[in-house]
Design a protein around this motif. Structure first.
Motif, short mmCIF file in Angstrom:
data_model
loop_
_atom_site.label_atom_id
_atom_site.label_comp_id
_atom_site.label_asym_id
_atom_site.label_seq_id
_atom_site.Cartn_x
_atom_site.Cartn_y
_atom_site.Cartn_z
N SER C 4 0.82 -1.10 -0.10
CA SER C 4 -0.03 -0.06 0.17
C SER C 4 0.79 1.26 0.11
N LEU C 5 0.35 2.32 -0.30
CA LEU C 5 1.01 3.62 -0.07
C LEU C 5 1.26 3.79 1.07
N ASP C 6 0.57 3.53 2.08
CA ASP C 6 1.32 3.53 3.46
C ASP C 6 2.44 3.01 3.74
N ARG C 9 5.30 4.30 2.32
CA ARG C 9 5.93 5.56 2.87
C ARG C 9 6.76 5.21 4.13
N ASP C 33 5.04 -2.06 -7.23
CA ASP C 33 4.06 -3.12 -6.88
C ASP C 33 4.32 -4.42 -7.35
N ILE C 39 5.12 2.69 -7.14
CA ILE C 39 4.09 3.36 -6.00
C ILE C 39 4.56 4.69 -5.49
N ALA C 40 6.00 4.61 -4.98
CA ALA C 40 6.59 5.67 -4.30
C ALA C 40 8.11 5.55 -4.90
N ALA D 40 10.55 12.84 -6.62
CA ALA D 40 9.91 12.16 -5.86
C ALA D 40 8.45 12.00 -6.47
N PHE D 41 7.83 10.77 -5.97
CA PHE D 41 6.55 10.17 -6.62
C PHE D 41 5.62 9.60 -5.69
N GLU D 42 4.44 9.85 -5.71
CA GLU D 42 3.36 8.93 -4.78
C GLU D 42 2.18 8.65 -5.88
N ARG D 43 1.80 7.20 -5.73
CA ARG D 43 0.46 6.96 -6.41
C ARG D 43 -0.53 6.44 -5.30
N GLU D 44 -1.44 7.04 -5.09
CA GLU D 44 -2.56 6.60 -4.28
C GLU D 44 -3.04 5.27 -4.40
N ASP D 45 -3.55 4.44 -3.51
CA ASP D 45 -4.04 3.28 -3.45
C ASP D 45 -5.20 3.45 -4.23
#
Lengths: 141, 141, 141, 141
Positions: C4-6, C9, C33, C39-40, D40-45
């Motif tokens: 998951s994104l959490d 992080r 993933d 994902i991040a 930086a990068f983030e992809r939400e669930d």
């Protein structure tokens, strides 16, 4: 979760059986997992050699964008340069026409995609949906 | 002439049956035509997602160079830069290790290739040869 | 299932905190993933601009081959042309050295991968494993 | 000078906080430096797996052309073949629609770009501008 190989075989067999019953032109059918990677593929005798890339592009675009080929085509008709830029962004693996089917399980989770190529786009899509339904999964055109 | 879809199905089914009988790791098997284009592919459940590219690279290199993976490996060990340059020349679609099988009909004509990935290279090759023989064709390792 | 994104992080924050505590050079950390998709990612100030591709290549190769970077390096040392051919097969997205970590959940399912770049390969790997453990997941080097 | 990692974190956190407050679909946000390289990068669930390439393409095109996505779209509508040729020239990394934000510091120097993908193009752009403003930087749509 991903489409299993057994489910992929059912999808392809049901799709090709329907195509033969309807006397369609030789078809190609690919099944991808939820990450866009190939699980199974068949190209019928008499189909031109380049069909794998078209079927893959339809299905891969469905996974990457989270929408089926018919929705992608609507977007391409409104903003052709956008969908063509995505084709470039995905290394050529996005073909925005009907025949790309996003596949969900009965809980609504995306488990992969199906791509069909060889007939009219509408026939490609209807054949793909038949295959997905035969495996007890939900297809989004 | 090319391997037919029926022959490709026999190749894949026989290869995977032999792999299961020998309790091998999950395998992936691709069948290409004499132009190097995909006819059929299956990836067993539990195999990592990247296996299509490896199986395809083994079989595609066999068609493009007219020699099986074992011969390509011998060449790669003598001249690594040459086979790697070919990998670049073919857009990444040449993987010079056993598991790529050049396929001929009983008249000696090249009709396609088979690529197997997922086990040791030697096991990949032996499984591929079993599949080719089951379809009444001749495999060159 | 995917990281998951959490969780991603937590992995990145724990990895970079450990790197700062050990006064390492500026690092870059990517989380992918189970299909190999980003994902991040974070790149620390002072790191050279090309670190994303190295971190991504380490993690992407881990997902595609189902093995961590240290195992890939062992294979590359035995058969350099094989791992380089895979680099080509995956469009450059395979970097076979420590720092690519295959990530499983507590049930043993692959849920993604982590790639670290910027220090010695051994330090990259140890930092990646710290990050994965901080998220309650299992890392394979 | 480039956007710092701390600034990039502020941009992404503020962008995603605004998207959640407005109950938008799952978003993906990338921050690039003045050379077009990922910080930086983030992809939400819940976002589809292909969002990184779209966000990156929007931001990369903004850096490479020195103009935001909305200006690129105007150019694409006037001369589609030109912007598509640029997509090819940049290896697929130009997606000419709103959601690509060119970022300047308070002295007017370009310090990087932000790319947002997942909602309507207009929402992507407004979210990106919120993120840039939160970091005390100037965004050009």
């Amino acid at each position: 979760m991903n489409i299993s190989l057994d489910q992929a075989r059912v999808i392809i067999a049901a799709a090709l059986a329907a195509a033969r019953a309807q006397e369609m032109r030789p078809l190609s059918v690919v099944v991808l997992d939820a990450g866009g990677h190939v699980i199974a593929f068949e190209r019928e005798d008499g189909a031109p050699p380049g069909r794998f890339a078209v079927a893959q592009g339809k299905a891969h675009g469905a996974v990457m964008m989270g929408m089926g080929g018919r929705k992608q085509m609507a977007r391409a008709e409104a903003q052709p340069y956008f969908m063509l830029a995505l084709n470039g962004a995905y290394g050529g693996k996005l073909v925005p026409v009907p025949g790309g089917i996003l596949v969900r399980d009965t809980d609504g989770q995306v488990v992969g995609a199906v791509g069909v190529s060889g007939e009219t786009s509408d026939n490609d899509a209807s054949i793909g949906l038949i295959g997905v339904a035969a495996a007890g999964l939900l297809g989004e055109d």
